[in-house]
Design an enzyme around this catalytic site. Sequence first.
Site, PDB file in Angstrom:
ATOM      1  N   ASP A 108      -3.426   4.337  -1.678  1.00 60.01           N
ATOM      2  CA  ASP A 108      -4.472   4.923  -0.613  1.00 60.01           C
ATOM      3  C   ASP A 108      -4.216   6.286  -0.579  1.00 60.01           C
ATOM      4  O   ASP A 108      -3.796   7.137   0.130  1.00 60.01           O
ATOM      5  CB  ASP A 108      -3.862   4.537   0.789  1.00 60.01           C
ATOM      6  N   ASP A 156     -13.517  15.022  -3.558  1.00 58.02           N
ATOM      7  CA  ASP A 156     -13.478  16.193  -4.602  1.00 58.02           C
ATOM      8  C   ASP A 156     -14.838  16.231  -5.264  1.00 58.02           C
ATOM      9  O   ASP A 156     -15.665  15.120  -5.122  1.00 58.02           O
ATOM     10  CB  ASP A 156     -12.361  16.593  -5.696  1.00 58.02           C
ATOM     11  N   LYS A 177       0.783  -1.342  -0.113  1.00 65.49           N
ATOM     12  CA  LYS A 177      -0.150  -0.023   0.066  1.00 65.49           C
ATOM     13  C   LYS A 177       0.870   1.075  -0.022  1.00 65.49           C
ATOM     14  O   LYS A 177       1.668   1.345   0.768  1.00 65.49           O
ATOM     15  CB  LYS A 177      -0.864  -0.015   1.547  1.00 65.49           C
ATOM     16  N   THR A 227     -11.003   6.064  11.080  1.00 68.26           N
ATOM     17  CA  THR A 227     -11.174   5.553  12.453  1.00 68.26           C
ATOM     18  C   THR A 227     -10.927   6.633  13.614  1.00 68.26           C
ATOM     19  O   THR A 227     -11.054   6.388  14.750  1.00 68.26           O
ATOM     20  CB  THR A 227     -10.046   4.321  12.724  1.00 68.26           C
ATOM     21  N   ARG A 232       2.933  -1.551  11.192  1.00 65.94           N
ATOM     22  CA  ARG A 232       4.011  -1.569  12.369  1.00 65.94           C
ATOM     23  C   ARG A 232       4.456  -2.620  12.951  1.00 65.94           C
ATOM     24  O   ARG A 232       5.600  -2.907  13.394  1.00 65.94           O
ATOM     25  CB  ARG A 232       3.843  -0.378  13.524  1.00 65.94           C
ATOM     26  N   LYS A 242      -7.369   8.229  -0.731  1.00 70.17           N
ATOM     27  CA  LYS A 242      -8.416   8.873  -0.165  1.00 70.17           C
ATOM     28  C   LYS A 242      -8.977  10.183  -0.827  1.00 70.17           C
ATOM     29  O   LYS A 242      -9.100  11.127  -0.261  1.00 70.17           O
ATOM     30  CB  LYS A 242      -8.065   9.198   1.289  1.00 70.17           C
TER      31      LYS A 242
HETATM   32  O1  C5P Z   1       1.074   0.667  11.283  1.00 67.29           O
HETATM   33  P1  C5P Z   1      -0.423   0.110  11.188  1.00 67.29           P
HETATM   34  O2  C5P Z   1      -0.525  -1.382  11.121  1.00 67.29           O
HETATM   35  O3  C5P Z   1      -1.152   0.924  12.176  1.00 67.29           O
HETATM   36  O4  C5P Z   1      -0.868   0.797   9.879  1.00 67.29           O
HETATM   37  C1  C5P Z   1      -1.974   1.090   9.484  1.00 67.29           C
HETATM   38  C2  C5P Z   1      -2.104   1.470   7.921  1.00 67.29           C
HETATM   39  O5  C5P Z   1      -3.385   1.759   7.856  1.00 67.29           O
HETATM   40  C3  C5P Z   1      -1.583   3.048   7.805  1.00 67.29           C
HETATM   41  O6  C5P Z   1      -1.046   3.029   6.661  1.00 67.29           O
HETATM   42  C4  C5P Z   1      -3.014   3.815   8.040  1.00 67.29           C
HETATM   43  O7  C5P Z   1      -3.004   4.947   7.032  1.00 67.29           O
HETATM   44  C5  C5P Z   1      -4.000   2.900   7.449  1.00 67.29           C
HETATM   45  N1  C5P Z   1      -5.230   3.095   7.794  1.00 67.29           N
HETATM   46  C6  C5P Z   1      -5.737   3.042   9.170  1.00 67.29           C
HETATM   47  N2  C5P Z   1      -6.887   3.388   9.698  1.00 67.29           N
HETATM   48  C7  C5P Z   1      -7.876   3.521   8.643  1.00 67.29           C
HETATM   49  C8  C5P Z   1      -7.265   3.384   7.238  1.00 67.29           C
HETATM   50  C9  C5P Z   1      -6.153   3.397   6.916  1.00 67.29           C
HETATM   51  O8  C5P Z   1      -4.829   2.749   9.944  1.00 67.29           O
HETATM   52  N3  C5P Z   1      -9.115   3.465   8.907  1.00 67.29           N
END
Ligand code: C5P
Length: 249
Positions: A64, A69, A36, A119, A216, A66
């Site tokens: 991603d 517009d 992603k 979220t 992460r 998002k």
């Molecule tokens: O590091 P982690 O597992 O928290 O990665 C989350 C990824 O998912 C990030 O790229 C974040 O932008 C994306 N994301 C999120 N919550 C959302 C939509 C996308 O954490 N509702």
Amino acid sequence: MQKTGRDYMVFPLDFSSLKEARSYVRLLDGHVGMFKIGLELFIDQGPSVVAMVRELSDAKIFLDLKLHDISATVKRAMGRVANLGVDLVTVHCASARVLEMAVDGGRGKTGVLGVTLLTDNDARAVEAGGFKECFVKDPNELVLVRARMAHGAGCAGVVCSGREAARIKGAFGRDFLAVTPGIRPAWSLLENDDQKRVTTPAQAVKQGSDLIVIGRPIRDAADPAGAAQKVVREIDLVLGNNPALRKGN
Ligand code: C5P
């Protein structure tokens, strides 16, 4: 085609430099099904990030962006995204029209994922946004309304939490993708994590998630490829016990 644990894995390239992103694509190629690319890297490096992933890996690509517009602008932007040849792109579920135009602009080359409710929007944010009381009481209702809009517009699926996946799959069917971030394997629970409503990979897949976005816990592991493999095994175990989940889209 039968799905394996690897097909469920989406690794976000949440890095500030192309060099770092490249090193993780090299490390994780063959261990994840999709990379992603988010706003930070895309704003900094543009389409060269897509080219880099394509050059180093056969994994699919999820941009991603998002998008949000007026529908004509989103359609034009989607035309450019489709030219890049990425598999999935995110568009906010702002209106049925914008989602329809996004799907149209993707020309069947790039699937549109609707962003239902970010979220970091809790009930207070929903209230401050002027939404009806039923949505303030239960923001998940808003997620469902927006998923219905995305489904009706011909989107490939939505981004939602692992806890909402079962409801969304139940309402809109097996082929409508539930893509779930906020994934934390039991062995990786982080202190002061900013992801609040987390699910484990196994829980998300059991709930019907089609793609899990997991950053992460893999990125910060001493051995990222080993950590990815550990998650793949966890999912494969669920698939072994639920053969119906193996059926690909
Ligand atoms: O590091 P982690 O597992 O928290 O990665 C989350 C990824 O998912 C990030 O790229 C974040 O932008 C994306 N994301 C999120 N919550 C959302 C939509 C996308 O954490 N509702």
